[in-house]
Every structure is written in structure tokens, then in C-alpha cells.
Design an enzyme around this catalytic site. Structure first.
Site, PDB file in Angstrom:
ATOM      1  N   GLU A  73      46.613  37.285  28.451  1.00 19.28           N
ATOM      2  CA  GLU A  73      47.191  37.514  29.782  1.00 19.28           C
ATOM      3  C   GLU A  73      46.507  36.595  30.785  1.00 19.28           C
ATOM      4  OE1 GLU A  73      48.328  40.668  33.305  1.00 19.28           O
ATOM      5  OE2 GLU A  73      46.651  41.153  32.018  1.00 19.28           O
ATOM      6  N   GLU A  98      40.934  35.661  34.137  1.00 17.57           N
ATOM      7  CA  GLU A  98      41.004  35.977  35.565  1.00 17.57           C
ATOM      8  C   GLU A  98      40.010  35.078  36.301  1.00 17.57           C
ATOM      9  OE1 GLU A  98      42.747  37.838  37.893  1.00 17.57           O
ATOM     10  OE2 GLU A  98      41.290  36.841  39.185  1.00 17.57           O
ATOM     11  N   ASP A 125      39.516  29.463  35.092  1.00 16.96           N
ATOM     12  CA  ASP A 125      40.849  28.992  35.459  1.00 16.96           C
ATOM     13  C   ASP A 125      41.705  28.976  34.184  1.00 16.96           C
ATOM     14  OD1 ASP A 125      43.125  27.577  36.120  1.00 16.96           O
ATOM     15  OD2 ASP A 125      42.057  26.040  37.263  1.00 16.96           O
ATOM     16  N   ASP A 148      49.948  34.453  41.742  1.00 18.27           N
ATOM     17  CA  ASP A 148      49.887  34.253  43.200  1.00 18.27           C
ATOM     18  C   ASP A 148      50.935  33.241  43.645  1.00 18.27           C
ATOM     19  OD1 ASP A 148      47.691  35.966  43.773  1.00 18.27           O
ATOM     20  OD2 ASP A 148      46.338  34.456  42.940  1.00 18.27           O
ATOM     21  N   LYS A 152      52.570  28.883  51.458  1.00 16.79           N
ATOM     22  CA  LYS A 152      52.708  27.662  52.267  1.00 16.79           C
ATOM     23  C   LYS A 152      53.015  26.458  51.371  1.00 16.79           C
ATOM     24  CE  LYS A 152      49.626  29.059  55.940  1.00 16.79           C
ATOM     25  NZ  LYS A 152      48.284  28.939  56.503  1.00 16.79           N
ATOM     26  N   PHE A 224      50.328  44.918  40.723  1.00 15.59           N
ATOM     27  CA  PHE A 224      51.245  44.246  41.646  1.00 15.59           C
ATOM     28  C   PHE A 224      52.680  44.715  41.437  1.00 15.59           C
ATOM     29  CE2 PHE A 224      49.437  41.145  44.546  1.00 15.59           C
ATOM     30  CZ  PHE A 224      48.100  41.340  44.255  1.00 15.59           C
ATOM     31  N   GLU A 225      53.017  45.079  40.226  1.00 16.60           N
ATOM     32  CA  GLU A 225      54.357  45.630  40.005  1.00 16.60           C
ATOM     33  C   GLU A 225      54.481  46.969  40.742  1.00 16.60           C
ATOM     34  OE1 GLU A 225      55.631  46.317  35.931  1.00 16.60           O
ATOM     35  OE2 GLU A 225      57.665  46.055  36.654  1.00 16.60           O
TER      36      GLU A 225
HETATM   37  C1  LIG Z   1      48.921  38.505  42.440  1.00 13.58           C
HETATM   38  S1  LIG Z   1      47.595  38.867  41.346  1.00 13.58           S
HETATM   39  C2  LIG Z   1      48.400  39.733  39.996  1.00 13.58           C
HETATM   40  C3  LIG Z   1      47.417  40.490  39.144  1.00 13.58           C
HETATM   41  C4  LIG Z   1      48.048  41.244  37.964  1.00 13.58           C
HETATM   42  N1  LIG Z   1      48.652  40.319  37.013  1.00 13.58           N
HETATM   43  C5  LIG Z   1      49.062  42.242  38.450  1.00 13.58           C
HETATM   44  O1  LIG Z   1      50.267  42.029  38.221  1.00 13.58           O
HETATM   45  O2  LIG Z   1      48.666  43.231  39.060  1.00 13.58           O
HETATM   46  C6  LIG Z   1      47.294  37.277  40.618  1.00 13.58           C
HETATM   47  C7  LIG Z   1      45.969  37.216  39.891  1.00 13.58           C
HETATM   48  O3  LIG Z   1      45.841  35.949  39.266  1.00 13.58           O
HETATM   49  C8  LIG Z   1      44.518  35.471  39.457  1.00 13.58           C
HETATM   50  N2  LIG Z   1      44.571  34.006  39.336  1.00 13.58           N
HETATM   51  C9  LIG Z   1      45.042  33.126  40.249  1.00 13.58           C
HETATM   52  N3  LIG Z   1      44.947  31.866  39.792  1.00 13.58           N
HETATM   53  C10 LIG Z   1      44.393  31.950  38.550  1.00 13.58           C
HETATM   54  C11 LIG Z   1      44.034  30.999  37.572  1.00 13.58           C
HETATM   55  N4  LIG Z   1      44.221  29.689  37.785  1.00 13.58           N
HETATM   56  N5  LIG Z   1      43.482  31.428  36.428  1.00 13.58           N
HETATM   57  C12 LIG Z   1      43.285  32.753  36.211  1.00 13.58           C
HETATM   58  N6  LIG Z   1      43.602  33.706  37.105  1.00 13.58           N
HETATM   59  C13 LIG Z   1      44.153  33.319  38.255  1.00 13.58           C
HETATM   60  C14 LIG Z   1      44.157  35.987  40.846  1.00 13.58           C
HETATM   61  O4  LIG Z   1      42.766  36.006  41.079  1.00 13.58           O
HETATM   62  C15 LIG Z   1      44.774  37.374  40.825  1.00 13.58           C
HETATM   63  O5  LIG Z   1      43.894  38.337  40.298  1.00 13.58           O
END
Ligand SMILES: C[S@@+](CC[C@H](N)C(=O)[O-])C[C@H]1O[C@@H](n2cnc3c(N)ncnc32)[C@H](O)[C@@H]1O
Length: 255
Positions: A73, A98, A125, A148, A152, A224-225
């Protein structure tokens, strides 16, 4: 964020994987958009900056201590999806990536409290992990839920789901494996489906759409869902199968 019970690093260690030899960062950009001169590599250091350090690909069987299939994931947030998936499918290994340390540790704590043997997390990342550390054809599925959106226009390049990312995911997924995506942002979902839809290495599986993530009893799969559904928002989801076709990096629809 509600504070979880605090566990020591030693207690969390079985649920945490640390990447070694991550690639060096690109030079920082000054406001003009040109590389900041202070961060430009010197001639002597140029080779070092350009070269990727050697990395050891992840050996899933060694990491989990079994030969079960592994699913990844990307962007686990507080880790709810992996918690439910790991509980529901003990015969599958789950690896969560994450980028924010406090979320990774929050999720790891959830797994540690339940002593779940089939889930691990890393703070990295996901683009780099998929590109450099995950062996080709080694995972049964990649899940990307509510990435995310970076609203912008000038920030959109920070999005995780790009043509290169999709190609790296395709390389990682074994033939016949699955790519699961969901978002509450129609425009970003459109970008993701445009990218994947243009890749011969993926075939859409509309009949599996509702399986994109196991639901909790309350009817949602991720935090987030839940937020999207509670505020009356829509959720778009799609499932793709990895085909035997070659992996391609398609044109970026966001330019
Ligand atoms: C909007 S949240 C959604 C979290 C989860 N998947 C949910 O649906 O509740 C997006 C997550 O992706 C992580 N994230 C953003 N860019 C990332 C990257 N390049 N690699 C790993 N995680 C990342 C953020 O820190 C955040 O926790």
C-alpha cells in the site's frame, strides 16, 4: 491525531523496515525555478550526485519469514486499510509505505499492539521504493488510496501518481496481479485512470471495482474514505489487472 499507546523503537522494530542507501535528493530549486546555486553539485561531486547508490532489493520471503504473496500500500496514513486487510487475510503479507514518520509509527503501533505477523511499514517516498527496492514481478498487488491531490497547479508535480510511478508499479506487480486505486478528487482520479488506461501492461477490471478495499463494518476502508463519505463526497475507484504486455511510461496528462 489521537495519541496511540507509546511503544519503544525496540517494540516496534518487527513492524518497521528501513531503506538503506536511498538516492540523494535533487538540488533544491530557488524561487526562480533554477537550481539554488548553493545546492548545485561541484564538478568533483557531480558524479556522486548523479549516480544512484547501490541498493539491496527487498527479499519478501526473508522479510516476512514465509513465501506468501505480498501486497503493497502506497501512502498508508494512519494504517487502517492495512490493519483490516492483514486481519482479514492472514495468508498474505502487506507492506505499507508512508512518507510521514509520525503516521508510519502510528500505523506500526496499531499492528504491534495486535501482534500482526503479516504487515510491515516503512517511512519512505513510495516512488523511490517502487523504483529502486521492489524486485520486478514480486508483488501480488499495489493499492493507492486517496493520494494527496496537491491542488495548486504548481504543486501537482509533487503528486505520487505519475506515469513513471505507474510504470514502476507495473514492473513490481506479478502477471495477473492487481492495481487498486481510489480517490475522492474527480480530477486526480481522471489523471490516474488516463495514465493507467493508456498502459498496455494494465487491463481494467470493472467487475472488481467494489473490491478495491475490504470495508470495515461501518462501510469504509480508509480514514480518508470515511471523511469523504461523512461529508457527502463521492469516491471513485478502479481495479486493474497486470497483463503480459510490456511496461511503458505514457505521456503525462498533467502538463
Ligand atoms: C490523503 S492521505 C490518505 C491516507 C490513506 N491512504 C487513507 O486513505 O486514509 C495520503 C497519504 O499519503 C502519504 N504520502 C504522500 N506522498 C507520499 C509518497 N511519495 N510516498 C509515500 N507516502 C506518501 C501522505 O503522507 C498521507 O499519509
Amino acid at each position: 491525531m489521537r495519541k496511540p499507546r507509546r511503544l519503544s523503537n525496540e517494540q516496534l522494530a518487527p513492524w518497521v523496515w528501513e531503506a538503506q542507501n536511498l538516492s540523494p535528493k535533487k538540488p533544491a530549486l530557488a524561487k526562480s525555478g533554477e537550481p539554488d546555486s548553493a545546492s548545485l553539485p561541484t564538478e568533483e561531486g557531480l558524479g556522486k550526485v548523479a549516480a544512484r547508490p547501490p541498493v539491496t532489493p527487498i527479499d519478501w520471503a526473508a522479510l516476512f519469514g514465509n513465501a506468501n504473496p505480498t501486497e503493497i500500500e502506497v501512502g498508508t496514513g494512519k494504517g487502517l486499510f492495512l490493519l483490516n486487510a492483514a486481519l482479514a487475510r492472514p495468508g498474505t503479507n502487506f507492506f505499507g509505505i508512508e512518507i510521514v514518520r509520525k503516521y508510519q509509527l502510528y500505523a506500526a503501533t496499531r499492528y504491534a499492539i495486535r501482534n500482526l505477523p503479516n504487515v510491515k511499514t516503512t517511512c519512505s517516498d513510495a516512488k523511490v521504493i517502487l523504483r529502486d527496492f521492489v524486485p520486478a514481478g514480486s508483488v501480488a498487488a499495489v493499492h493507492v488510496y486517496f493520494p494527496d491531490p496537491w491542488w495548486k497547479a504548481r504543486h501537482k508535480k509533487r503528486r505520487v501518481f505519475t506515469p513513471e510511478f505507474a510504470a514502476d508499479a507495473a514492473r513490481a506487480i506479478a502477471l495477473g496481479g492487481r492495481l487498486y486505486i481510489a480517490s475522492d478528487v474527480e480530477e486526480y482520479f481522471g489523471v490516474m485512470t488516463a495514465i493507467v488506461g493508456a498502459m498496455p501492461a494494465f487491463k481494467v477490471r470493472p467487475e472488481e471495482e467494489q473490491l478495491a478495499a475490504p470495508r470495515t463494518e461501518a462501510g469504509f476502508a480508509t480514514n480518508f474514505e470515511r471523511k469523504a463519505l461523512e461529508t457527502g463526497g463521492s469516491v471513485w475507484r478502479a481495479v486493474y489487472e497486470r497483463t503480459p504486455e510490456p511496461v511503458t511510461v505514457v505521456a503525462d496528462p498533467v502538463v
